[in-house]
Scaffold this motif. Structure first.
Motif, PDB file in Angstrom:
ATOM      1  N   TRP A  43      11.543   4.123 -25.123  1.00 45.25           N
ATOM      2  CA  TRP A  43      11.563   2.939 -24.271  1.00 45.25           C
ATOM      3  C   TRP A  43      12.966   2.343 -24.133  1.00 45.25           C
ATOM      4  CZ3 TRP A  43       7.598   3.088 -21.455  1.00 45.25           C
ATOM      5  CH2 TRP A  43       6.348   3.408 -21.932  1.00 45.25           C
ATOM      6  N   ASP A  44      13.365   2.205 -22.881  1.00 42.05           N
ATOM      7  CA  ASP A  44      14.568   1.463 -22.509  1.00 42.05           C
ATOM      8  C   ASP A  44      14.261   0.802 -21.178  1.00 42.05           C
ATOM      9  OD1 ASP A  44      14.876   3.437 -20.491  1.00 42.05           O
ATOM     10  OD2 ASP A  44      16.488   4.454 -21.558  1.00 42.05           O
ATOM     11  N   ARG A  45      15.215   0.138 -20.593  1.00 41.66           N
ATOM     12  CA  ARG A  45      14.952  -0.575 -19.331  1.00 41.66           C
ATOM     13  C   ARG A  45      14.428   0.356 -18.243  1.00 41.66           C
ATOM     14  NH1 ARG A  45      17.368  -5.721 -18.897  1.00 41.66           N
ATOM     15  NH2 ARG A  45      18.552  -6.249 -20.760  1.00 41.66           N
ATOM     16  N   GLN A  46      15.037   1.504 -18.124  1.00 39.12           N
ATOM     17  CA  GLN A  46      14.678   2.444 -17.061  1.00 39.12           C
ATOM     18  C   GLN A  46      13.276   3.035 -17.270  1.00 39.12           C
ATOM     19  OE1 GLN A  46      17.556   5.577 -16.663  1.00 39.12           O
ATOM     20  NE2 GLN A  46      16.965   5.990 -14.560  1.00 39.12           N
ATOM     21  N   LEU A  52       5.912   0.776 -15.883  1.00 39.40           N
ATOM     22  CA  LEU A  52       5.199  -0.387 -15.359  1.00 39.40           C
ATOM     23  C   LEU A  52       4.918  -0.273 -13.867  1.00 39.40           C
ATOM     24  CD1 LEU A  52       6.997  -3.277 -17.267  1.00 39.40           C
ATOM     25  CD2 LEU A  52       4.685  -2.389 -17.667  1.00 39.40           C
ATOM     26  N   ALA A  53       5.764   0.423 -13.144  1.00 40.83           N
ATOM     27  CA  ALA A  53       5.550   0.602 -11.702  1.00 40.83           C
ATOM     28  C   ALA A  53       4.280   1.396 -11.427  1.00 40.83           C
ATOM     29  CB  ALA A  53       6.753   1.298 -11.077  1.00 40.83           C
ATOM     30  N   GLU A  71       8.886  -5.257  -7.606  1.00 39.06           N
ATOM     31  CA  GLU A  71      10.104  -4.942  -8.357  1.00 39.06           C
ATOM     32  C   GLU A  71      10.655  -6.147  -9.119  1.00 39.06           C
ATOM     33  OE1 GLU A  71      14.514  -3.127  -7.421  1.00 39.06           O
ATOM     34  OE2 GLU A  71      12.876  -2.666  -6.049  1.00 39.06           O
ATOM     35  N   ALA A  72      10.610  -7.318  -8.506  1.00 38.59           N
ATOM     36  CA  ALA A  72      11.114  -8.528  -9.161  1.00 38.59           C
ATOM     37  C   ALA A  72      10.267  -8.886 -10.387  1.00 38.59           C
ATOM     38  CB  ALA A  72      11.145  -9.693  -8.175  1.00 38.59           C
ATOM     39  N   GLU A  73       8.959  -8.730 -10.301  1.00 42.38           N
ATOM     40  CA  GLU A  73       8.084  -8.990 -11.450  1.00 42.38           C
ATOM     41  C   GLU A  73       8.384  -8.015 -12.587  1.00 42.38           C
ATOM     42  OE1 GLU A  73       4.046  -8.855 -10.136  1.00 42.38           O
ATOM     43  OE2 GLU A  73       4.226 -10.724  -9.002  1.00 42.38           O
ATOM     44  N   ARG A  74       8.553  -6.732 -12.241  1.00 40.84           N
ATOM     45  CA  ARG A  74       8.877  -5.744 -13.273  1.00 40.84           C
ATOM     46  C   ARG A  74      10.213  -6.074 -13.927  1.00 40.84           C
ATOM     47  NH1 ARG A  74       7.836  -2.079  -9.377  1.00 40.84           N
ATOM     48  NH2 ARG A  74       9.943  -1.200  -9.538  1.00 40.84           N
ATOM     49  N   ALA A  75      11.196  -6.433 -13.126  1.00 38.15           N
ATOM     50  CA  ALA A  75      12.517  -6.746 -13.660  1.00 38.15           C
ATOM     51  C   ALA A  75      12.437  -7.927 -14.624  1.00 38.15           C
ATOM     52  CB  ALA A  75      13.498  -7.038 -12.526  1.00 38.15           C
ATOM     53  N   GLU A  79      13.332  -7.594 -18.547  1.00 39.19           N
ATOM     54  CA  GLU A  79      14.362  -8.478 -19.093  1.00 39.19           C
ATOM     55  C   GLU A  79      13.832  -9.277 -20.274  1.00 39.19           C
ATOM     56  OE1 GLU A  79      17.934 -10.131 -19.824  1.00 39.19           O
ATOM     57  OE2 GLU A  79      17.521  -8.529 -18.391  1.00 39.19           O
ATOM     58  N   TYR A  80      12.589  -9.709 -20.186  1.00 39.52           N
ATOM     59  CA  TYR A  80      11.971 -10.486 -21.258  1.00 39.52           C
ATOM     60  C   TYR A  80      11.895  -9.674 -22.525  1.00 39.52           C
ATOM     61  CZ  TYR A  80       8.583 -13.137 -23.947  1.00 39.52           C
ATOM     62  OH  TYR A  80       7.928 -13.831 -24.945  1.00 39.52           O
TER      63      TYR A  80
END
Length: 80
Positions: A43-46, A52-53, A71-75, A79-80
């Protein structure tokens, strides 16, 4: 309600404490499908964003039912 984010306590799914850099399917005592356990994901950001997509496309056979097309919700979640 499925994942704890503030303490390492498994619920319906594995906790998300210290998720970055963790091998998918590796939390002791959590229930995983063989598909996720054997996915090879770290697991990393990518990888989290891709999962999640569309979890079932990224890991066919996963039990994760929630996908986030926005995309904004996933970001925000990544980030959280």
């Amino acid at each position: 309600s499925c994942h704890a984010v503030d303490k390492p306590q498994n619920r319906m799914a594995a906790h998300l404490v210290d998720l970055a850099g963790r091998q998918a399917g590796s939390v002791e005592g959590a229930r995983y499908t063989d598909a996720l356990r054997n996915s090879g994901i770290v697991w990393d950001r990518q990888t989290l964003d891709a999962y999640l997509a569309n979890p079932r496309q990224r890991v066919p056979g996963t039990s994760m039912m929630v996908s986030l097309a926005n995309e904004a919700e996933r970001a925000a979640i990544v980030e959280y």
